[in-house]
Design a protein around this motif. Structure first.
Motif, PDB file in Angstrom:
ATOM      1  N   ARG A  75       0.867  -1.173   0.000  1.00 27.74           N
ATOM      2  CA  ARG A  75       0.000   0.000   0.000  1.00 27.74           C
ATOM      3  C   ARG A  75       0.902   1.221   0.000  1.00 27.74           C
ATOM      4  NH1 ARG A  75      -4.784   1.242   4.420  1.00 27.74           N
ATOM      5  NH2 ARG A  75      -5.759   2.990   3.300  1.00 27.74           N
ATOM      6  N   ALA A  76       0.830   2.021  -1.049  1.00 24.80           N
ATOM      7  CA  ALA A  76       1.811   3.071  -1.288  1.00 24.80           C
ATOM      8  C   ALA A  76       2.001   3.967  -0.077  1.00 24.80           C
ATOM      9  CB  ALA A  76       1.387   3.909  -2.496  1.00 24.80           C
ATOM     10  N   GLY A  77       3.271   4.082   0.348  1.00 26.30           N
ATOM     11  CA  GLY A  77       3.656   4.983   1.407  1.00 26.30           C
ATOM     12  C   GLY A  77       3.250   4.565   2.797  1.00 26.30           C
ATOM     13  N   ARG A  78       2.628   3.390   2.937  1.00 22.03           N
ATOM     14  CA  ARG A  78       2.076   3.033   4.242  1.00 22.03           C
ATOM     15  C   ARG A  78       2.492   1.672   4.759  1.00 22.03           C
ATOM     16  NH1 ARG A  78      -4.182   5.274   4.318  1.00 22.03           N
ATOM     17  NH2 ARG A  78      -3.729   7.389   3.568  1.00 22.03           N
ATOM     18  N   ALA A  79       2.304   0.629   3.956  1.00 22.79           N
ATOM     19  CA  ALA A  79       2.463  -0.705   4.508  1.00 22.79           C
ATOM     20  C   ALA A  79       2.838  -1.710   3.426  1.00 22.79           C
ATOM     21  CB  ALA A  79       1.176  -1.151   5.205  1.00 22.79           C
ATOM     22  N   LEU A  80       3.415  -2.826   3.888  1.00 28.15           N
ATOM     23  CA  LEU A  80       3.837  -3.901   3.003  1.00 28.15           C
ATOM     24  C   LEU A  80       3.545  -5.227   3.689  1.00 28.15           C
ATOM     25  CD1 LEU A  80       5.516  -4.811   0.474  1.00 28.15           C
ATOM     26  CD2 LEU A  80       7.506  -4.763   1.985  1.00 28.15           C
ATOM     27  N   ARG A  81       2.871  -6.116   2.967  1.00 33.21           N
ATOM     28  CA  ARG A  81       2.558  -7.437   3.496  1.00 33.21           C
ATOM     29  C   ARG A  81       3.194  -8.490   2.604  1.00 33.21           C
ATOM     30  NH1 ARG A  81      -1.710  -9.578   6.763  1.00 33.21           N
ATOM     31  NH2 ARG A  81      -2.072 -11.805   6.374  1.00 33.21           N
ATOM     32  N   ILE A  82       3.928  -9.432   3.219  1.00 34.95           N
ATOM     33  CA  ILE A  82       4.574 -10.510   2.489  1.00 34.95           C
ATOM     34  C   ILE A  82       4.131 -11.831   3.104  1.00 34.95           C
ATOM     35  CG2 ILE A  82       6.751 -11.444   1.640  1.00 34.95           C
ATOM     36  CD1 ILE A  82       8.020  -8.751   2.582  1.00 34.95           C
ATOM     37  N   PRO A  88      -8.215  -3.784   2.952  1.00 33.57           N
ATOM     38  CA  PRO A  88      -7.470  -2.936   3.896  1.00 33.57           C
ATOM     39  C   PRO A  88      -7.047  -3.658   5.168  1.00 33.57           C
ATOM     40  CG  PRO A  88      -9.347  -1.734   2.992  1.00 33.57           C
ATOM     41  CD  PRO A  88      -9.491  -3.151   2.527  1.00 33.57           C
ATOM     42  N   ARG A  89      -7.847  -4.638   5.622  1.00 35.43           N
ATOM     43  CA  ARG A  89      -7.521  -5.344   6.861  1.00 35.43           C
ATOM     44  C   ARG A  89      -6.199  -6.095   6.768  1.00 35.43           C
ATOM     45  NH1 ARG A  89      -8.410 -10.692   6.262  1.00 35.43           N
ATOM     46  NH2 ARG A  89      -9.653 -11.337   4.439  1.00 35.43           N
ATOM     47  N   LEU A  90      -5.767  -6.425   5.552  1.00 38.41           N
ATOM     48  CA  LEU A  90      -4.513  -7.149   5.400  1.00 38.41           C
ATOM     49  C   LEU A  90      -3.296  -6.292   5.755  1.00 38.41           C
ATOM     50  CD1 LEU A  90      -5.153  -9.136   2.087  1.00 38.41           C
ATOM     51  CD2 LEU A  90      -5.313  -9.951   4.453  1.00 38.41           C
ATOM     52  N   PHE A  91      -3.488  -4.977   5.824  1.00 35.06           N
ATOM     53  CA  PHE A  91      -2.388  -4.090   6.182  1.00 35.06           C
ATOM     54  C   PHE A  91      -2.418  -3.679   7.651  1.00 35.06           C
ATOM     55  CE2 PHE A  91      -2.920  -3.161   1.539  1.00 35.06           C
ATOM     56  CZ  PHE A  91      -1.717  -3.709   1.140  1.00 35.06           C
ATOM     57  N   SER A  92      -3.245  -4.351   8.441  1.00 32.39           N
ATOM     58  CA  SER A  92      -3.296  -4.095   9.881  1.00 32.39           C
ATOM     59  C   SER A  92      -2.890  -5.357  10.623  1.00 32.39           C
ATOM     60  CB  SER A  92      -4.716  -3.684  10.308  1.00 32.39           C
ATOM     61  OG  SER A  92      -5.097  -2.485   9.677  1.00 32.39           O
ATOM     62  N   PRO A  93      -2.082  -5.218  11.687  1.00 33.98           N
ATOM     63  CA  PRO A  93      -1.702  -6.414  12.438  1.00 33.98           C
ATOM     64  C   PRO A  93      -2.900  -7.000  13.153  1.00 33.98           C
ATOM     65  CG  PRO A  93      -0.961  -4.419  13.549  1.00 33.98           C
ATOM     66  CD  PRO A  93      -1.453  -3.997  12.210  1.00 33.98           C
ATOM     67  N   ALA A  94      -2.955  -8.332  13.203  1.00 31.94           N
ATOM     68  CA  ALA A  94      -4.049  -8.999  13.903  1.00 31.94           C
ATOM     69  C   ALA A  94      -3.934  -8.744  15.402  1.00 31.94           C
ATOM     70  CB  ALA A  94      -4.014 -10.503  13.604  1.00 31.94           C
ATOM     71  N   PRO A  95      -5.030  -8.787  16.129  1.00 27.60           N
ATOM     72  CA  PRO A  95      -4.953  -8.622  17.587  1.00 27.60           C
ATOM     73  C   PRO A  95      -4.007  -9.644  18.188  1.00 27.60           C
ATOM     74  CG  PRO A  95      -7.228  -8.577  16.833  1.00 27.60           C
ATOM     75  CD  PRO A  95      -6.392  -8.997  15.652  1.00 27.60           C
ATOM     76  N   ARG A  96      -3.206  -9.200  19.156  1.00 27.89           N
ATOM     77  CA  ARG A  96      -2.244 -10.101  19.808  1.00 27.89           C
ATOM     78  C   ARG A  96      -2.838 -10.669  21.086  1.00 27.89           C
ATOM     79  NH1 ARG A  96       0.490  -5.727  18.261  1.00 27.89           N
ATOM     80  NH2 ARG A  96       0.643  -4.864  20.360  1.00 27.89           N
TER      81      ARG A  96
END
Length: 243
Positions: free
Chosen positions: A69-76, A235-243
């Motif tokens: 997500r440009a300028g914000r987040a990266l998911r691998i 969008p949820r894929l760029f947020s960490p899951a609850p720990r």
């Protein structure tokens, strides 16, 4: 080679800037180079980049999926048979996610992939790029020319052949990072190499291969087979899951 993914990259822009090709010609300051890197990315103005490929492991190739997500987040995502492992970078915070668990965030000193290739803002005067060099421990006053992957590159922070200090290599035509050497926390330098920008396997401005080296030891190799701009990503894929 390790099976944990630690690399990510983005697509570069469509047109080449003109630079002097003679090694004795005038060289711009590193901030000028970094300003033009940002301008190239801003011209592309993407919102997301999604790519597929595979990670080489001792057990064979493992599929990977990457979304930026440009300028914000990266998911691998490393999609192993026993379960998917995820690296999520939100700004400079790194989360490691396995089935049922999310780590506490690690603060990254620098993330050249996300900061150079994942930001679509312009950078007047190269000020943002200069701040990145400072966090990488790279001397911005040293800029030389070399060749890498058969292509001319700018080397910021080191003289030719000087591989014992932090440095950043920028493809002279495509204006994308092709290599950097940074401290790995053990007193040694980790060498990240991006190759195949000129091979249209995954798109003409996307590296075909990314590797991590320590000296002569190959730690990791990733090969990309496809890259797509502005694909829809939840969008949820760029947020960490609850720990």
């Amino acid at each position: 080679m390790q099976g944990k993914l630690a690399l990510a990259a983005l697509v570069a822009g469509p047109m080449a800037f003109l630079w002097p090709s003679n090694a004795s010609a005038y060289l711009p300051h590193s901030t000028v180079v970094l300003e033009r890197v940002a301008s190239r990315r801003a011209d592309l103005a993407f919102r997301t980049v999604v790519s597929d490929g595979y990670l080489d492991t001792d057990a064979g190739p493992v599929p990977i999926w990457m979304a930026l997500r440009a300028g914000r987040a990266l998911r691998i995502e490393v999609r192993k048979p026993e379960g998917t492992e995820v690296e999520l970078r939100v700004g400079r915070d790194l989360y490691r996610i396995t089935p049922g668990a999310t780590s506490n965030p690690e603060r990254l000193r620098a993330d050249p992939f996300l900061e150079l290739l994942g930001d679509v803002r312009k950078d007047p005067g190269g000020r943002r790029g200069l701040a990145l060099l400072a966090r990488m421990g790279i001397d911005p006053e040293v800029l030389t020319l070399a060749r890498f992957d058969g292509r001319p590159v700018f080397v910021i922070g080191a003289a030719p052949g000087e591989l014992d200090r932090p440095q950043l290599w920028i493809d002279k035509q495509y204006l994308v990072p092709s290599r950097w050497l940074l401290p790995d926390g053990t007193g040694r330098l980790e060498d990240v190499r991006l190759t195949g920008y000129h091979v249209p396997t995954a798109g003409p401005w996307f590296p075909e291969r990314m590797e991590r080296w320590r000296g002569e030891q190959l730690l990791q190799r990733v090969t990309f087979t496809r890259a797509k701009l502005n694909a829809r990503v939840e969008p949820r894929l760029f947020s960490p899951a609850p720990r």
